[in-house]
Design a protein around this motif. Structure first.
Motif, mmCIF file in Angstrom:
data_model
loop_
_atom_site.group_PDB
_atom_site.id
_atom_site.type_symbol
_atom_site.label_atom_id
_atom_site.label_comp_id
_atom_site.label_asym_id
_atom_site.label_seq_id
_atom_site.Cartn_x
_atom_site.Cartn_y
_atom_site.Cartn_z
ATOM 1 N N UNK A 129 12.778 -50.974 17.010
ATOM 2 C CA UNK A 129 13.514 -49.892 17.664
ATOM 3 C C UNK A 129 12.589 -49.191 18.667
ATOM 4 N N UNK A 130 11.327 -49.007 18.280
ATOM 5 C CA UNK A 130 10.324 -48.451 19.192
ATOM 6 C C UNK A 130 10.148 -49.357 20.415
ATOM 7 N N UNK A 131 10.026 -50.671 20.190
ATOM 8 C CA UNK A 131 9.850 -51.607 21.293
ATOM 9 C C UNK A 131 11.038 -51.553 22.253
ATOM 10 N N UNK A 132 12.226 -51.390 21.704
ATOM 11 C CA UNK A 132 13.413 -51.272 22.552
ATOM 12 C C UNK A 132 13.352 -49.985 23.369
ATOM 13 N N UNK A 133 12.949 -48.897 22.740
ATOM 14 C CA UNK A 133 12.838 -47.621 23.462
ATOM 15 C C UNK A 133 11.849 -47.707 24.617
ATOM 16 N N UNK A 134 10.764 -48.446 24.386
ATOM 17 C CA UNK A 134 9.708 -48.542 25.390
ATOM 18 C C UNK A 134 9.962 -49.640 26.424
ATOM 19 N N UNK A 135 11.033 -50.429 26.231
ATOM 20 C CA UNK A 135 11.341 -51.486 27.180
ATOM 21 C C UNK A 135 10.479 -52.722 27.049
ATOM 22 N N UNK A 136 10.013 -53.007 25.830
ATOM 23 C CA UNK A 136 9.107 -54.141 25.604
ATOM 24 C C UNK A 136 9.811 -55.396 25.110
ATOM 25 N N UNK A 137 11.101 -55.326 24.875
ATOM 26 C CA UNK A 137 11.817 -56.496 24.367
ATOM 27 C C UNK A 137 12.234 -57.383 25.534
ATOM 28 N N UNK A 138 12.058 -58.683 25.351
ATOM 29 C CA UNK A 138 12.429 -59.642 26.377
ATOM 30 C C UNK A 138 13.649 -60.430 25.936
ATOM 31 N N UNK A 139 14.538 -60.706 26.878
ATOM 32 C CA UNK A 139 15.689 -61.552 26.563
ATOM 33 C C UNK A 139 15.211 -62.961 26.237
ATOM 34 N N UNK A 140 15.848 -63.630 25.271
ATOM 35 C CA UNK A 140 15.446 -65.002 24.931
ATOM 36 C C UNK A 140 15.565 -65.928 26.136
#
Length: 307
Positions: A129-140
């Motif tokens: 959830x933190x990674x999503x808030x910070x914009x660190x998640x990448x689309x597969x």
């Protein structure tokens, strides 16, 4: 029937459970799980618990996906969310070793080693959830692979999480703020830590689950009623609550009083609002924690409140 076996996390949030047993004769064997919700998921699926009180995100992450192999004994969906214990959100402190100068803020955590108690636990889920808030998640990518925002290190419990950020097995971990605060500062022992950030759950923080075969049973209804009584006693006897938290659970008295200003327990623990579960689902899907949520809500939430 033998006394209910109720799993709980032995921290300040457990005070109304203690009052339910002490003042209202809650007929239960209270089993502490200092390692948190992820461990209780394993135990209730193994038939070692009847009821459990844990973090919303941990229960939802465990129950929402379709099992890859419905006949597998490791994917027994034999329990449901039946109640709301805490209405207020939870403040997760993000911490590292007290003397470390290589981790100073949340902006530096991408790609770092994240300590968690267990895969699927609250400390694991909230990292994403933190990674999503910070914009660190990448689309597969086209082959379904994606780059993880952290190197996840399962470490079992709070003490081992603190130890790991001191010996640099991990770089940071997330745990409830007031529990973490006791170990802030170089003089704290063992394994002192420091806070580098925080994140709140976007949902009410604690839920109650029960094994399917016990739903509707008199013993469960009585247990929920005793928990309601314990919550009411907690609200009406602040000094007794502070004394128990500071003397029996080893929190600073001032911290106990400050926490009590922030927490809001459910007036009636029975039932779960549909909107809360749906919001949790959407957040966990967006954060990449849940890939498949094909199970209808009614299969894993036992007492749905429409509002």
């Amino acid at each position: 029937m033998a006394p209910l076996r109720i799993g709980f996390v032995p921290e300040h949030f457990s005070t109304p459970i203690y009052f339910a047993q002490t003042h209202f004769s809650l007929q239960a064997i209270l089993i502490p799980f200092p390692s948190g919700t992820g461990h209780m998921v394993t135990s209730i699926r193994a038939g070692e618990l009847d009821l459990a009180i844990g973090l919303t995100e941990g229960w939802v992450a465990a129950l929402a996906p379709l099992p890859p192999n419905p006949s597998s004994s490791t994917h027994n969906y034999d329990f449901k969310i039946i109640g709301t214990y805490v209405q207020s959100p939870l403040c997760w402190a993000i911490s590292t070793g007290s003397t470390r100068d290589d981790v100073l803020s949340t902006t530096e955590l991408r790609g770092k080693a994240m300590g968690v108690s267990r895969i699927g636990s609250g400390s694991y889920v909230m990292g994403f959830v933190l990674a999503d808030r910070e914009g660190w998640l990448q689309a597969p990518s086209s082959d379904g692979s994606s780059s993880a925002p952290f190197d996840v290190k399962p470490l079992q419990n709070f003490e081992k999480l603190r130890e790991a950020v001191n010996d640099k097995t991990s770089d940071f971990f997330m745990w409830e703020y007031f529990t973490s605060k006791r170990y802030y500062g170089a003089e704290a022992s063992p394994y002192p830590i420091k806070k580098v950030g925080e994140i709140y759950t976007p949902w009410s923080s604690w839920k109650i689950v029960a094994r399917d075969e016990l739903l509707g049973r008199k013993e469960v209804e009585e247990a929920l009623e005793k928990l309601n009584a314990g919550v009411k006693w907690f609200r009406e006897h602040e000094e007794e609550a502070v004394k128990y938290i500071s003397e029996e659970l080893d929190y600073d008295e001032a911290d106990a009083r400050e926490w009590m200003k922030t927490v809001r327990f459910a007036e009636n623990v029975r039932g779960v609002e549909r909107g809360v579960v749906e919001e949790t689902l959407e957040t966990l899907k967006k954060a990449g924690v849940l890939k498949d949520t094909g199970r209808p809500l009614e299969e894993w939430v036992g007492m749905i409140k429409e509002r």
